[in-house]
Design a protein around this motif. Structure first.
Motif, PDB file in Angstrom:
ATOM      1  N   VAL A  38     -51.312 -61.535 -28.353  1.00  9.32           N
ATOM      2  CA  VAL A  38     -52.036 -62.571 -27.610  1.00  9.32           C
ATOM      3  C   VAL A  38     -53.417 -62.018 -27.296  1.00  9.32           C
ATOM      4  O   VAL A  38     -53.550 -60.926 -26.742  1.00  9.32           O
ATOM      5  N   SER A  39     -54.453 -62.777 -27.635  1.00 12.45           N
ATOM      6  CA  SER A  39     -55.812 -62.386 -27.319  1.00 12.45           C
ATOM      7  C   SER A  39     -56.307 -63.409 -26.317  1.00 12.45           C
ATOM      8  O   SER A  39     -56.444 -64.583 -26.636  1.00 12.45           O
ATOM      9  N   SER A  40     -56.506 -62.980 -25.063  1.00 16.60           N
ATOM     10  CA  SER A  40     -56.773 -63.966 -24.019  1.00 16.60           C
ATOM     11  C   SER A  40     -57.638 -63.376 -22.919  1.00 16.60           C
ATOM     12  O   SER A  40     -57.341 -62.286 -22.408  1.00 16.60           O
ATOM     13  N   ILE A  41     -58.683 -64.078 -22.562  1.00 16.52           N
ATOM     14  CA  ILE A  41     -59.624 -63.708 -21.503  1.00 16.52           C
ATOM     15  C   ILE A  41     -60.174 -62.301 -21.765  1.00 16.52           C
ATOM     16  O   ILE A  41     -61.014 -62.149 -22.623  1.00 16.52           O
ATOM     17  N   SER A  42     -59.658 -61.255 -21.119  1.00 19.28           N
ATOM     18  CA  SER A  42     -60.259 -59.942 -21.407  1.00 19.28           C
ATOM     19  C   SER A  42     -59.213 -58.954 -21.911  1.00 19.28           C
ATOM     20  O   SER A  42     -59.375 -57.754 -21.814  1.00 19.28           O
ATOM     21  N   GLU A  43     -58.121 -59.469 -22.462  1.00 15.93           N
ATOM     22  CA  GLU A  43     -57.013 -58.605 -22.862  1.00 15.93           C
ATOM     23  C   GLU A  43     -56.546 -58.915 -24.282  1.00 15.93           C
ATOM     24  O   GLU A  43     -56.674 -60.062 -24.726  1.00 15.93           O
ATOM     25  N   ILE A  44     -56.047 -57.891 -24.969  1.00 14.32           N
ATOM     26  CA  ILE A  44     -55.241 -58.157 -26.168  1.00 14.32           C
ATOM     27  C   ILE A  44     -53.899 -57.482 -25.913  1.00 14.32           C
ATOM     28  O   ILE A  44     -53.836 -56.262 -25.695  1.00 14.32           O
ATOM     29  N   THR A  45     -52.859 -58.285 -25.880  1.00  8.61           N
ATOM     30  CA  THR A  45     -51.536 -57.742 -25.581  1.00  8.61           C
ATOM     31  C   THR A  45     -50.578 -58.061 -26.716  1.00  8.61           C
ATOM     32  O   THR A  45     -50.822 -58.961 -27.520  1.00  8.61           O
ATOM     33  N   CYS A  46     -49.508 -57.295 -26.733  1.00  7.62           N
ATOM     34  CA  CYS A  46     -48.460 -57.546 -27.711  1.00  7.62           C
ATOM     35  C   CYS A  46     -47.149 -57.239 -27.013  1.00  7.62           C
ATOM     36  O   CYS A  46     -46.937 -56.091 -26.584  1.00  7.62           O
ATOM     37  N   GLU A  47     -46.337 -58.229 -26.834  1.00  9.91           N
ATOM     38  CA  GLU A  47     -45.053 -58.095 -26.129  1.00  9.91           C
ATOM     39  C   GLU A  47     -45.246 -57.356 -24.800  1.00  9.91           C
ATOM     40  O   GLU A  47     -44.508 -56.431 -24.467  1.00  9.91           O
ATOM     41  N   GLY A  48     -46.285 -57.743 -24.071  1.00 17.71           N
ATOM     42  CA  GLY A  48     -46.499 -57.215 -22.719  1.00 17.71           C
ATOM     43  C   GLY A  48     -47.362 -55.960 -22.665  1.00 17.71           C
ATOM     44  O   GLY A  48     -47.850 -55.583 -21.595  1.00 17.71           O
ATOM     45  N   LEU A  49     -47.554 -55.297 -23.808  1.00 12.25           N
ATOM     46  CA  LEU A  49     -48.334 -54.045 -23.795  1.00 12.25           C
ATOM     47  C   LEU A  49     -49.817 -54.343 -24.068  1.00 12.25           C
ATOM     48  O   LEU A  49     -50.137 -55.091 -24.999  1.00 12.25           O
ATOM     49  N   SER A  50     -50.702 -53.752 -23.258  1.00  9.80           N
ATOM     50  CA  SER A  50     -52.125 -53.906 -23.533  1.00  9.80           C
ATOM     51  C   SER A  50     -52.483 -53.004 -24.705  1.00  9.80           C
ATOM     52  O   SER A  50     -52.305 -51.783 -24.641  1.00  9.80           O
ATOM     53  N   LEU A  51     -52.991 -53.593 -25.759  1.00  6.97           N
ATOM     54  CA  LEU A  51     -53.300 -52.774 -26.939  1.00  6.97           C
ATOM     55  C   LEU A  51     -54.509 -51.878 -26.699  1.00  6.97           C
ATOM     56  O   LEU A  51     -54.705 -50.884 -27.393  1.00  6.97           O
ATOM     57  N   PHE A  52     -55.316 -52.188 -25.694  1.00  7.67           N
ATOM     58  CA  PHE A  52     -56.456 -51.323 -25.367  1.00  7.67           C
ATOM     59  C   PHE A  52     -55.987 -49.986 -24.764  1.00  7.67           C
ATOM     60  O   PHE A  52     -56.765 -49.050 -24.648  1.00  7.67           O
ATOM     61  N   ASP A  53     -54.707 -49.927 -24.345  1.00  3.22           N
ATOM     62  CA  ASP A  53     -54.179 -48.672 -23.785  1.00  3.22           C
ATOM     63  C   ASP A  53     -53.715 -47.688 -24.856  1.00  3.22           C
ATOM     64  O   ASP A  53     -53.282 -46.579 -24.549  1.00  3.22           O
ATOM     65  N   LEU A  54     -53.760 -48.109 -26.114  1.00  4.23           N
ATOM     66  CA  LEU A  54     -53.275 -47.210 -27.173  1.00  4.23           C
ATOM     67  C   LEU A  54     -54.238 -46.046 -27.376  1.00  4.23           C
ATOM     68  O   LEU A  54     -55.447 -46.167 -27.163  1.00  4.23           O
ATOM     69  N   ASP A  55     -53.686 -44.901 -27.800  1.00  2.00           N
ATOM     70  CA  ASP A  55     -54.530 -43.741 -28.138  1.00  2.00           C
ATOM     71  C   ASP A  55     -54.829 -43.704 -29.629  1.00  2.00           C
ATOM     72  O   ASP A  55     -55.735 -42.990 -30.076  1.00  2.00           O
ATOM     73  N   GLY A  56     -54.024 -44.408 -30.407  1.00  4.39           N
ATOM     74  CA  GLY A  56     -54.236 -44.427 -31.854  1.00  4.39           C
ATOM     75  C   GLY A  56     -53.328 -45.471 -32.474  1.00  4.39           C
ATOM     76  O   GLY A  56     -52.334 -45.873 -31.857  1.00  4.39           O
ATOM     77  N   LEU A  57     -53.674 -45.888 -33.680  1.00  2.00           N
ATOM     78  CA  LEU A  57     -52.900 -46.945 -34.322  1.00  2.00           C
ATOM     79  C   LEU A  57     -52.809 -46.696 -35.823  1.00  2.00           C
ATOM     80  O   LEU A  57     -53.813 -46.457 -36.492  1.00  2.00           O
ATOM     81  N   LEU A  58     -51.580 -46.730 -36.323  1.00  2.96           N
ATOM     82  CA  LEU A  58     -51.329 -46.636 -37.765  1.00  2.96           C
ATOM     83  C   LEU A  58     -51.011 -48.035 -38.256  1.00  2.96           C
ATOM     84  O   LEU A  58     -50.209 -48.725 -37.623  1.00  2.96           O
ATOM     85  N   VAL A  59     -51.608 -48.441 -39.351  1.00  2.00           N
ATOM     86  CA  VAL A  59     -51.305 -49.780 -39.863  1.00  2.00           C
ATOM     87  C   VAL A  59     -50.438 -49.637 -41.107  1.00  2.00           C
ATOM     88  O   VAL A  59     -50.904 -49.181 -42.144  1.00  2.00           O
ATOM     89  N   ARG A  60     -49.180 -49.995 -41.000  1.00  2.00           N
ATOM     90  CA  ARG A  60     -48.320 -49.981 -42.188  1.00  2.00           C
ATOM     91  C   ARG A  60     -48.532 -51.254 -42.996  1.00  2.00           C
ATOM     92  O   ARG A  60     -48.808 -51.206 -44.158  1.00  2.00           O
ATOM     93  N   ASP A  61     -48.340 -52.404 -42.331  1.00  7.23           N
ATOM     94  CA  ASP A  61     -48.693 -53.646 -43.022  1.00  7.23           C
ATOM     95  C   ASP A  61     -48.984 -54.726 -42.018  1.00  7.23           C
ATOM     96  O   ASP A  61     -48.520 -54.701 -40.885  1.00  7.23           O
ATOM     97  N   LEU A  62     -49.822 -55.644 -42.455  1.00  3.91           N
ATOM     98  CA  LEU A  62     -50.283 -56.702 -41.557  1.00  3.91           C
ATOM     99  C   LEU A  62     -49.544 -58.010 -41.787  1.00  3.91           C
ATOM    100  O   LEU A  62     -49.750 -58.970 -41.047  1.00  3.91           O
ATOM    101  N   GLY A  63     -48.710 -58.071 -42.803  1.00  8.60           N
ATOM    102  CA  GLY A  63     -47.964 -59.292 -43.089  1.00  8.60           C
ATOM    103  C   GLY A  63     -48.828 -60.325 -43.795  1.00  8.60           C
ATOM    104  O   GLY A  63     -50.034 -60.171 -43.910  1.00  8.60           O
ATOM    105  N   GLY A  64     -48.172 -61.371 -44.269  1.00 10.36           N
ATOM    106  CA  GLY A  64     -48.882 -62.432 -45.000  1.00 10.36           C
ATOM    107  C   GLY A  64     -49.273 -63.559 -44.057  1.00 10.36           C
ATOM    108  O   GLY A  64     -49.782 -63.315 -42.972  1.00 10.36           O
ATOM    109  N   GLY A  65     -49.012 -64.771 -44.473  1.00 12.02           N
ATOM    110  CA  GLY A  65     -49.353 -65.924 -43.648  1.00 12.02           C
ATOM    111  C   GLY A  65     -50.658 -66.533 -44.095  1.00 12.02           C
ATOM    112  O   GLY A  65     -51.248 -66.118 -45.083  1.00 12.02           O
TER     113      GLY A  65
END
Ligand code: ADP
Ligand code: MG
Length: 287
Positions: A38-65
């Motif tokens: 969810v990207s809303s107002i000043s936050e990007i969250t995913c299942e309750g977690l603020s993604l801005f709190d991450l220290d690093g991110l590995l991208v395995r796959d982004l899916g289709g759609g």
């Protein structure tokens, strides 16, 4: 330390290895399903977690759609990176590699040998190209895993109009006569760490493992290694699966994958690229 891993299929070999490898490195990875972000107002969250709190991110796959949802997921990665979170591969590189038309120009500008290619929405221009090259391969611009690829022969020029009506545009490439296989070279941190032939199924010409291809150990020539390293670098990837195809004495670059599977090179060469990719990420996180 909060390390996220973006994935859609947790039992995929590469995703499993990433999760296992991060645990071995003393990190409990957080699975990020961007379809729930969810990207809303000043936050990007995913299942309750603020993604801005991450220290690093590995991208395995982004899916289709659809196009909008893909752009949305890319843009989330770009925003996270903008705040200083190391994201591997860099989102701009994933985006570039996913777009076969845009990456074609990057690879050409780096003087990499690339099959003759033509992208157009004009049926007669597309026909002129196929008449010039004899047999062409039509691919979706945002295609992957060998899906939606087909041969356009002089006998089936009618397919051109159908594809343009379906997609609005056609990506055509000269068919490179090969002996039933292509090469997947794995580049990590500017070095080739392993390579496989992918043998197409009998009577087939598409060699993606997900289309029934078989991995086999491959020793690249120095020139082929150089091609793979330059192609990965041209798109800004920190690691990549580079597809090469040989015809007579020539080797062409077919494409660069920014979210490749590590399975084939492990199955055929026992090289675990996920360890190396995790090391790249952790260096940046600690860096
Ligand atoms: N120009 C071509 N000539 C011959 N075979 C091709 C050509 N382009 C693609 N192929 C075959 O189709 C497979 C998939 O093509 P590729 O461009 O890598 O798209 P994808 O992103 O779907 O993997 C290749 O691995 C190769 O086996
Ligand atoms: Mg490919």
């Amino acid at each position: 330390m909060k390390i996220g891993i973006v994935l859609t299929d947790p039992v995929d070999w590469t995703a499993e290895r990433f999760i296992r490898g991060l645990k071995l490195a003393g990190v409990e990875p957080i699975t990020i399903r961007l379809e729930r972000a969810v990207s809303s107002i000043s936050e990007i969250t995913c299942e309750g977690l603020s993604l801005f709190d991450l220290d690093g991110l590995l991208v395995r796959d982004l899916g289709g759609g659809g196009l909008e949802s893909s752009v949305f997921r890319f843009d989330i990665l770009l925003e996270l990176e903008r705040t200083g979170i190391p994201v591997i591969n860099p989102p701009s590189a994933i985006q570039l590699a996913a777009n076969k038309h845009l990456s074609y120009w990057r690879l050409r500008r780096s003087n990499l040998p690339f099959p003759k290619t033509c992208v157009t929405s004009d049926i007669s221009e597309a026909i002129v190209f196929v008449e010039r090259v004899g047999t062409a391969v039509a691919k979706p611009i945002f295609g992957y895993k060998g899906l939606g690829i087909e041969l356009i022969t002089m006998e089936r020029l009618d397919r051109i109009g159908e594809v343009i009506r379906e997609r609005g545009v056609i990506y055509l490439q000269e068919f490179i006569p090969h002996n039933g296989r292509d090469i997947r070279a794995f580049v990590v941190g500017g070095e080739v760490v392993g390579a496989i032939y992918r043998l197409a199924p009998e009577d087939g010409w598409i060699s993606n493992l997900s289309q029934g291809g078989t991995p086999e150990r491959c020793s690249l020539t120095g020139a082929q290694k150089d091609l793979a390293i330059r192609a990965a670098g041209a798109l800004g990837t920190l690691y990549a699966g580079v597809d090469l195809i040989e015809s007579n004495d020539e080797t062409f670059v077919l494409e660069v994958n920014g979210t490749p599977s590590g399975y084939g090179v492990f199955a055929a060469c026992r090289v675990d690229v996920t360890r190396m990719i995790i090391n790249l990420l952790m260096k940046r996180v600690r860096g």
